[in-house]
Design an enzyme around this catalytic site. Sequence first.
Site, short mmCIF file in Angstrom:
data_model
loop_
_atom_site.label_atom_id
_atom_site.label_comp_id
_atom_site.label_asym_id
_atom_site.label_seq_id
_atom_site.Cartn_x
_atom_site.Cartn_y
_atom_site.Cartn_z
N GLY A 76 0.83 -1.19 0.00
CA GLY A 76 0.00 0.00 0.00
C GLY A 76 0.86 1.24 0.00
O GLY A 76 2.10 1.15 -0.07
N SER A 125 -0.24 3.90 5.42
CA SER A 125 -1.38 2.98 5.39
C SER A 125 -1.29 1.93 6.50
O SER A 125 -2.25 1.19 6.72
CB SER A 125 -1.47 2.28 4.03
OG SER A 125 -0.31 1.52 3.76
N GLU A 179 10.03 -2.74 4.00
CA GLU A 179 10.49 -1.88 2.90
C GLU A 179 11.03 -2.72 1.74
O GLU A 179 12.08 -2.44 1.15
CB GLU A 179 11.55 -0.88 3.38
CG GLU A 179 11.10 0.03 4.51
CD GLU A 179 10.04 1.05 4.11
OE1 GLU A 179 9.67 1.14 2.91
OE2 GLU A 179 9.57 1.78 5.00
#
EC number: 2.7.1.21
Length: 191
Positions: A15, A19, A89
């Site tokens: 997302g 989020s 990430e």
Amino acid sequence: MYGPKDHGWIEVVAGPMYSGKTEELIRRIRRAEIAKQKVQVFKPEIDNRYSKQDVVSHAGDKIQSVPVRSSKEILEKLLDDTDVIGIDEAQFFDDSLVEIVSKIANNNRRVICAGLDMDFKGEPFGPMPKLMAIAEFVDKIQAVCMVCNNPATRTQRLINGKPAKKSDPVVLIGAQESYEARCRKCHRVPK
């Protein structure tokens, strides 16, 4: 998230910024720890916004992690007795992350990847599209648009308060930019 017994699998949480992707990753890792599963969390070394060692959400939740320079280093630092692997990430890793995550899952381990599915231009980001394609479980979550309060699926990069241009680099480390969550209608990328 419950998966098949005696099998590995891949979960992806994707997302825009803000989020709750990292919060969800941390929540799943903590649940695994409560269940007495051995966990390891990895993050790209370049992600040092809040901490060099920990994965930290924008809300301040954190969990210990192993920073790595490349996806290959995940395999090198992965312990034999680890049951659940978290990767935050994921968009910042190279494309070999897809093969590495598959290899780990094929060895009867649960892998949870969290990351931006699109860059600030609204284009697929790094290995995320391929990870989403091969995952058994995909959660695409939304933020709230900072302009109109509708569900936001995009990340708006702002430089000095103005939308970043399409010609700007995708990854800026340590730059003076900021980000907002935006919906499709309010997201802007000038040429």
